[in-house]
Enzyme design. Structure first.
Site, PDB file in Angstrom:
ATOM      1  N   LYS A 180     -13.237 -36.205   5.867  1.00 37.08           N
ATOM      2  CA  LYS A 180     -13.928 -37.408   6.344  1.00 37.08           C
ATOM      3  C   LYS A 180     -15.439 -37.146   6.382  1.00 37.08           C
ATOM      4  CE  LYS A 180     -13.306 -35.955  11.135  1.00 37.08           C
ATOM      5  NZ  LYS A 180     -12.390 -35.983  12.289  1.00 37.08           N
ATOM      6  N   ARG A 223      -8.609 -41.298  23.651  1.00 36.87           N
ATOM      7  CA  ARG A 223      -9.463 -41.961  22.674  1.00 36.87           C
ATOM      8  C   ARG A 223      -8.571 -42.899  21.866  1.00 36.87           C
ATOM      9  NH1 ARG A 223     -12.733 -38.014  18.664  1.00 36.87           N
ATOM     10  NH2 ARG A 223     -10.651 -37.978  17.753  1.00 36.87           N
ATOM     11  N   TYR A 253     -46.904 -31.507  16.375  1.00 35.42           N
ATOM     12  CA  TYR A 253     -46.975 -32.666  17.268  1.00 35.42           C
ATOM     13  C   TYR A 253     -46.781 -32.256  18.719  1.00 35.42           C
ATOM     14  CZ  TYR A 253     -46.709 -35.789  13.254  1.00 35.42           C
ATOM     15  OH  TYR A 253     -46.965 -36.463  12.093  1.00 35.42           O
ATOM     16  N   MET A 279     -41.002 -34.935  10.497  1.00 38.59           N
ATOM     17  CA  MET A 279     -40.081 -35.673   9.634  1.00 38.59           C
ATOM     18  C   MET A 279     -39.727 -34.882   8.381  1.00 38.59           C
ATOM     19  SD  MET A 279     -40.480 -39.494   8.048  1.00 38.59           S
ATOM     20  CE  MET A 279     -40.583 -40.288   9.638  1.00 38.59           C
TER      21      MET A 279
HETATM   22  C1  LIG Z   1     -11.832 -34.669  12.474  1.00 41.00           C
HETATM   23  C2  LIG Z   1     -10.424 -34.466  12.874  1.00 41.00           C
HETATM   24  C3  LIG Z   1      -9.784 -33.252  12.592  1.00 41.00           C
HETATM   25  C4  LIG Z   1     -10.511 -32.038  12.054  1.00 41.00           C
HETATM   26  O1  LIG Z   1     -11.146 -31.396  13.124  1.00 41.00           O
HETATM   27  P1  LIG Z   1     -11.954 -30.014  12.962  1.00 41.00           P
HETATM   28  O2  LIG Z   1     -12.352 -29.672  14.335  1.00 41.00           O
HETATM   29  O3  LIG Z   1     -13.107 -30.315  12.072  1.00 41.00           O
HETATM   30  O4  LIG Z   1     -11.021 -29.046  12.349  1.00 41.00           O
HETATM   31  C5  LIG Z   1      -8.429 -33.163  12.877  1.00 41.00           C
HETATM   32  N1  LIG Z   1      -7.756 -34.206  13.430  1.00 41.00           N
HETATM   33  C6  LIG Z   1      -8.361 -35.376  13.737  1.00 41.00           C
HETATM   34  C7  LIG Z   1      -7.569 -36.470  14.351  1.00 41.00           C
HETATM   35  C8  LIG Z   1      -9.714 -35.543  13.491  1.00 41.00           C
HETATM   36  O5  LIG Z   1     -10.310 -36.690  13.795  1.00 41.00           O
END
Ligand SMILES: *Cc1c(COP(=O)(O)O)cnc(C)c1O
Length: 362
Positions: free
Chosen positions: A34, A130, A255, A303
């Site tokens: 993802k 969640r 800055y 930046m």
């Molecule tokens: C992103 C995610 C993972 C992967 O998690 P990592 O900590 O990057 O290994 C696994 N399961 C779910 C539901 C996630 O959202």
């Protein structure tokens, strides 16, 4: 000369890390790609892992379609399921596997055409609060899924809030809740572990692993906890020194004049800043690889530039190679100096020039 800041992605290391995950887990492993494979390029990473992975996991139908369009035929799990009932038809036609975390998604499944049947994952809320069905709703969700008649397979999943804690027992309570729910179900395959649980909590492995971060070569535990596997960093974020000057004691840099020299100080400029994904929150002293040495960050991140203290690296000069993170400076170290996590830095790293090794063949 062009701006020297770029990101190298080493796909051989991604494959190496995947094999470590597979070996440690022993069961089936979905590679989580993802968020553009945590900033590493989802198509390139999925193509490199496709021969080995039991499938991929993404956050949305759009991410899954990018993989399908690139010719990835592996199993793809949608970790957050569908966001709109109409997406269920795409899920079915593209052979995607939705996570089901709410009743309206079961209704959408039910509305698939007569005769259609797809595999799904049922998400249980064991304390993360969640997504997923609370324990008292889990059986009702299961019954509704069974009744809808559109299922060709079901896997039970949950996600842990504290898998990156090394403390033994950190997962006891969510596991207890999971096993309790499981008792009301027929025997089904399970998916429990992300990277943290895969690396640190063997009792929480389940049948299907879902590692993300570790595939990219990063252990999710605190940088102070010794690495638990021989992971290799896949991303190297690099640049070069583009300007050097010496300032007198009492003079400030950048800055807000955050850093003030207490000795004659050789200041090096690196053309990489928060627009490139280097965290603006990085504090003075954040390590930056310069040549064979390490220079501390001094002054606020701009930046498109940062400034480093080259006083103790007399060999460093215009054109000396710089590593923002990668092999010599761990991305987790930069993250903790900036008050964030490696996940965020990897996702945010962006440069026009991303070099994939070995190059992708078309
Ligand atoms: C992103 C995610 C993972 C992967 O998690 P990592 O900590 O990057 O290994 C696994 N399961 C779910 C539901 C996630 O959202």
């Amino acid at each position: 000369m062009t701006r020297p800041t770029c990101i190298h992605i080493h796909l051989d290391r991604l494959v190496h890390n995947f094999h470590i995950a597979r070996q440690l887990h022993g069961g089936r492993v979905l590679a989580v790609v993802k968020a553009n494979a945590y900033g590493h390029g989802d198509v390139a990473c999925a193509q490199a892992l496709a021969p080995f992975a039991d499938g991929f996991a993404v956050a949305s139908v759009q991410e899954a379609l990018r993989l399908r369009e690139a010719g990835i035929g592996n199993r793809i799990v949608l970790l957050e399921g569908i966001f709109d009932a109409a997406e269920m038809e795409v899920v079915a036609s593209q052979g995607l596997i939705p996570v089901i975390h709410d009743f309206w998604q079961i209704d959408a499944l039910q509305r698939l055409p007569e005769g259609a049947a797809i595999p799904a994952w049922l998400k249980l809320d064991t304390g993360m609060h969640r997504l997923g069905f609370m324990p008292e709703m889990a059986l009702r969700a299961y019954d509704a899924l069974e009744r809808c008649g559109k299922l060709s397979g079901l896997t039970l999943m949950t996600h842990f809030a504290n898998a990156d804690l090394a403390t033994t027992g950190a997962l006891d309570e969510p596991l207890r809740r999971f096993h309790q729910i499981q008792q009301g179900f027929p025997p089904l395959e399970t998916s429990l572990c992300n990277s943290g649980a895969l690396l640190g909590h063997p009792q929480a492995h389940g049948d299907w692993a879902r590692p993300g971060l570790m595939l990219y070569g990063v252990d999710p535990a605190e940088p102070s906890i010794p690495a638990r596997a021989a992971l290799q960093p896949v991303m190297r974020f690099v640049s070069e020194i583009s300007a050097v000057r010496t300032i007198a004691p009492g003079e400030a840099v950048g800055y807000g004049s955050r850093f003030r020299a207490t000795r004659p100080t050789r200041v090096g400029v690196v053309p990489c800043g928060y627009a490139d994904g280097y965290p603006r929150g990085a504090s003075d002293g954040t390590p930056v690889g310069v040549g064979d040495g390490i220079a501390p960050l001094i002054g606020c991140v701009s930046m498109d530039m940062i400034t480093v203290d080259l006083t103790d690296l007399p060999a460093a000069q215009l054109g000396t190679p710089v590593e923002l993170w990668g092999e010599r400076v761990a991305v987790s170290t930069v993250a903790s100096r900036a008050g964030t996590v490696a996940y965020e830095l990897l996702c945010q790293a962006r440069r026009a020039q991303i070099l994939i090794h070995p190059p992708l063949h078309s």
